[in-house]
Design a protein around this motif. Structure first.
Motif, PDB file in Angstrom:
ATOM      1  N   ILE A  83      -3.531  -4.076   6.069  1.00 18.82           N
ATOM      2  CA  ILE A  83      -4.868  -4.613   6.323  1.00 18.82           C
ATOM      3  C   ILE A  83      -5.373  -4.138   7.669  1.00 18.82           C
ATOM      4  N   SER A  84      -6.562  -3.596   7.653  1.00 17.15           N
ATOM      5  CA  SER A  84      -7.209  -3.208   8.896  1.00 17.15           C
ATOM      6  C   SER A  84      -8.158  -4.338   9.309  1.00 17.15           C
ATOM      7  N   THR A  85      -8.997  -4.075  10.273  1.00 24.08           N
ATOM      8  CA  THR A  85      -9.894  -5.111  10.765  1.00 24.08           C
ATOM      9  C   THR A  85     -11.063  -5.351   9.811  1.00 24.08           C
ATOM     10  N   VAL A  86     -11.647  -6.533   9.926  1.00 24.69           N
ATOM     11  CA  VAL A  86     -12.889  -6.852   9.229  1.00 24.69           C
ATOM     12  C   VAL A  86     -13.973  -6.986  10.289  1.00 24.69           C
ATOM     13  N   LYS A  87     -14.959  -6.115  10.231  1.00 22.84           N
ATOM     14  CA  LYS A  87     -16.024  -6.136  11.232  1.00 22.84           C
ATOM     15  C   LYS A  87     -16.974  -7.290  10.954  1.00 22.84           C
ATOM     16  N   ASN A  88     -17.211  -8.095  11.965  1.00 27.11           N
ATOM     17  CA  ASN A  88     -18.163  -9.197  11.846  1.00 27.11           C
ATOM     18  C   ASN A  88     -19.487  -8.748  12.460  1.00 27.11           C
ATOM     19  N   LYS A  89     -20.464  -8.422  11.619  1.00 30.77           N
ATOM     20  CA  LYS A  89     -21.771  -7.954  12.102  1.00 30.77           C
ATOM     21  C   LYS A  89     -22.825  -9.043  12.025  1.00 30.77           C
ATOM     22  N   THR A  90     -22.395 -10.299  11.881  1.00 32.19           N
ATOM     23  CA  THR A  90     -23.335 -11.413  11.885  1.00 32.19           C
ATOM     24  C   THR A  90     -23.537 -11.878  13.325  1.00 32.19           C
ATOM     25  N   SER A  91     -24.474 -12.789  13.518  1.00 29.69           N
ATOM     26  CA  SER A  91     -24.717 -13.339  14.851  1.00 29.69           C
ATOM     27  C   SER A  91     -23.817 -14.539  15.130  1.00 29.69           C
ATOM     28  N   ASN A 141      26.353  -2.776  12.748  1.00 30.97           N
ATOM     29  CA  ASN A 141      26.213  -2.669  11.291  1.00 30.97           C
ATOM     30  C   ASN A 141      25.282  -3.726  10.708  1.00 30.97           C
ATOM     31  N   THR A 142      24.748  -4.608  11.561  1.00 35.48           N
ATOM     32  CA  THR A 142      23.810  -5.635  11.062  1.00 35.48           C
ATOM     33  C   THR A 142      22.378  -5.405  11.554  1.00 35.48           C
ATOM     34  N   THR A 143      22.175  -4.466  12.442  1.00 32.04           N
ATOM     35  CA  THR A 143      20.832  -4.283  13.009  1.00 32.04           C
ATOM     36  C   THR A 143      19.935  -3.484  12.069  1.00 32.04           C
ATOM     37  N   ALA A 144      18.646  -3.807  12.089  1.00 35.53           N
ATOM     38  CA  ALA A 144      17.654  -3.028  11.331  1.00 35.53           C
ATOM     39  C   ALA A 144      17.496  -1.670  11.993  1.00 35.53           C
ATOM     40  N   LYS A 145      17.542  -0.627  11.204  1.00 34.81           N
ATOM     41  CA  LYS A 145      17.520   0.735  11.767  1.00 34.81           C
ATOM     42  C   LYS A 145      16.089   1.210  12.045  1.00 34.81           C
ATOM     43  N   VAL A 146      15.939   1.895  13.149  1.00 25.27           N
ATOM     44  CA  VAL A 146      14.637   2.460  13.515  1.00 25.27           C
ATOM     45  C   VAL A 146      14.302   3.622  12.578  1.00 25.27           C
ATOM     46  N   GLY A 147      13.044   3.720  12.214  1.00 27.32           N
ATOM     47  CA  GLY A 147      12.606   4.826  11.360  1.00 27.32           C
ATOM     48  C   GLY A 147      12.729   4.548   9.878  1.00 27.32           C
ATOM     49  N   GLN A 148      12.958   3.284   9.500  1.00 28.18           N
ATOM     50  CA  GLN A 148      13.141   2.940   8.090  1.00 28.18           C
ATOM     51  C   GLN A 148      11.977   2.124   7.528  1.00 28.18           C
ATOM     52  N   MET A 149      10.918   1.935   8.315  1.00 25.40           N
ATOM     53  CA  MET A 149       9.779   1.152   7.811  1.00 25.40           C
ATOM     54  C   MET A 149       9.087   1.904   6.675  1.00 25.40           C
ATOM     55  N   THR A 150       8.565   1.145   5.741  1.00 26.47           N
ATOM     56  CA  THR A 150       7.818   1.729   4.630  1.00 26.47           C
ATOM     57  C   THR A 150       6.340   1.841   5.007  1.00 26.47           C
ATOM     58  N   ALA A 151       5.799   3.019   4.867  1.00 20.82           N
ATOM     59  CA  ALA A 151       4.388   3.241   5.219  1.00 20.82           C
ATOM     60  C   ALA A 151       3.476   2.753   4.095  1.00 20.82           C
ATOM     61  N   ALA A 152       2.269   2.387   4.456  1.00 19.73           N
ATOM     62  CA  ALA A 152       1.308   1.887   3.467  1.00 19.73           C
ATOM     63  C   ALA A 152       0.657   3.035   2.705  1.00 19.73           C
ATOM     64  N   LYS A 153       0.514   2.865   1.403  1.00 18.34           N
ATOM     65  CA  LYS A 153      -0.216   3.849   0.597  1.00 18.34           C
ATOM     66  C   LYS A 153      -1.716   3.588   0.684  1.00 18.34           C
ATOM     67  N   TYR A 154      -2.083   2.304   0.736  1.00 24.23           N
ATOM     68  CA  TYR A 154      -3.502   1.939   0.782  1.00 24.23           C
ATOM     69  C   TYR A 154      -3.806   1.117   2.030  1.00 24.23           C
ATOM     70  N   GLN A 155      -5.072   1.122   2.429  1.00 28.22           N
ATOM     71  CA  GLN A 155      -5.529   0.331   3.575  1.00 28.22           C
ATOM     72  C   GLN A 155      -6.803  -0.411   3.193  1.00 28.22           C
ATOM     73  N   LEU A 156      -6.829  -1.718   3.478  1.00 26.88           N
ATOM     74  CA  LEU A 156      -8.011  -2.536   3.190  1.00 26.88           C
ATOM     75  C   LEU A 156      -8.861  -2.678   4.445  1.00 26.88           C
ATOM     76  N   GLU A 157     -10.148  -2.400   4.320  1.00 32.11           N
ATOM     77  CA  GLU A 157     -11.081  -2.562   5.434  1.00 32.11           C
ATOM     78  C   GLU A 157     -12.299  -3.338   4.957  1.00 32.11           C
ATOM     79  N   GLY A 158     -12.771  -4.262   5.791  1.00 26.64           N
ATOM     80  CA  GLY A 158     -13.894  -5.101   5.367  1.00 26.64           C
ATOM     81  C   GLY A 158     -15.012  -5.153   6.389  1.00 26.64           C
ATOM     82  N   GLU A 159     -16.140  -5.701   5.949  1.00 23.92           N
ATOM     83  CA  GLU A 159     -17.314  -5.850   6.820  1.00 23.92           C
ATOM     84  C   GLU A 159     -18.121  -7.052   6.338  1.00 23.92           C
ATOM     85  N   LEU A 160     -18.530  -7.898   7.285  1.00 26.32           N
ATOM     86  CA  LEU A 160     -19.349  -9.069   6.960  1.00 26.32           C
ATOM     87  C   LEU A 160     -20.672  -8.967   7.702  1.00 26.32           C
ATOM     88  N   THR A 161     -21.774  -8.977   6.967  1.00 23.69           N
ATOM     89  CA  THR A 161     -23.104  -8.901   7.578  1.00 23.69           C
ATOM     90  C   THR A 161     -23.932 -10.113   7.148  1.00 23.69           C
TER      91      THR A 161
END
Length: 203
Positions: A83-91, A141-161
Motif C-alpha cells: 500500500i502506498s499513500t492516499v493523497k487527501n486533496k480535500t480541505s 540459526n533462529t534469526t530472520a535472514k537479510v535479503g529474504q523479503m518478498t517483493a510486492a507484485k502490485y501497489q495500491l495508490e489512492g486519492e480523495l477529493t
C-alpha cells in the motif's frame, strides 16, 4: 443487656457481609463513570452528524473497493500487494490511513492476497532485521535472514477529493475516492475504481 449485645452483633455481621458482597461485585465487573452520560453505539450505524467525512463514508468506500477488487479475479495465485499513500486533496483533515487499513483488513481476511510491508512500515522491518542479525543476542540459526523479503507484485495508490458548495441555507459536499492498483514491474494500471459520496444539509 445480653439482647442488646446480640442485636448489635447481628447488625454488624449484616453490614460486613453486605460490604464484602459489594466489593466482590465491583472487582468482578469494574466500571469507570463520569458525570456526562456515555453509551455504546452500533459502529455500523449511519453517521449524519455533519457534512464532514465520517465513519459511514469510510465504511462505504472500503466496502465498494474491496468488493470491486475481489470481483476482478486479479488475485489469482494469491499475489503480493503493498500500500502506498492516499493523497487527501480535500480541505478537511482526514486520516486516510484508516481508509486503507479497512481495505487491507478485508482483503487479508479474504485469503486471496498477501500484503508486504508498506513504505511507512518498512523501517520497522529493517530495524527488526538489524536487531536480530547485528545485536549478537540471538542464535544464528533462529534469526530472520537479510535479503529474504518478498517483493510486492502490485501497489495500491489512492486519492480523495471533494467539491464544496454552499449558500445561506444549504451546504453540499461531494467526495470522490479513487483507488488504483499498479503492476510494480510493468508500471501499468491493472485495476481502478471510484466511490462517489454526496452529503447535503440545511443550515
Amino acid at each position: 443487656m445480653q439482647r442488646t449485645f446480640q442485636r448489635t452483633a447481628l447488625i454488624t455481621a449484616f453490614v460486613a457481609s453486605t460490604l464484602a458482597l459489594s466489593a466482590c461485585q465491583n472487582l468482578s465487573s469494574p466500571t469507570v463513570r463520569f458525570d456526562r452520560q456515555v453509551n455504546y453505539g452500533d459502529a455500523k450505524a449511519v453517521e449524519l452528524v455533519t457534512n464532514e467525512f465520517g465513519s459511514t463514508d469510510l465504511q462505504m468506500i472500503a466496502e465498494k473497493m474491496v468488493g470491486s477488487l475481489l470481483e476482478t479475479g486479479i488475485f489469482q495465485g494469491r499475489p503480493t500487494v503493498t500500500i502506498s499513500t492516499v493523497k487527501n486533496k480535500t480541505s478537511e483533515y482526514i486520516d486516510t490511513t484508516n481508509v486503507m487499513n479497512s481495505i487491507q483488513t478485508a482483503l487479508v481476511k479474504s485469503g486471496k492476497v498477501r500484503f508486504t510491508r508498506s513504505i511507512n512500515e518498512m523501517q520497522q522491518g529493517v530495524d527488526e532485521l538489524q536487531r536480530q542479525n547485528q545485536s549478537g543476542l540471538y542464535k544464528q540459526n533462529t534469526t530472520a535472514k537479510v535479503g529474504q523479503m518478498t517483493a510486492a507484485k502490485y501497489q495500491l495508490e489512492g486519492e480523495l477529493t471533494s467539491i464544496v458548495k454552499q449558500n445561506n441555507t444549504t451546504k453540499d459536499v461531494f467526495y470522490k475516492f479513487t483507488l488504483k492498483m499498479f503492476d510494480v514491474q510493468e508500471g501499468t494500471i491493472e485495476w481502478q475504481d471510484e466511490k462517489e459520496i454526496r452529503k447535503t444539509s440545511k443550515k
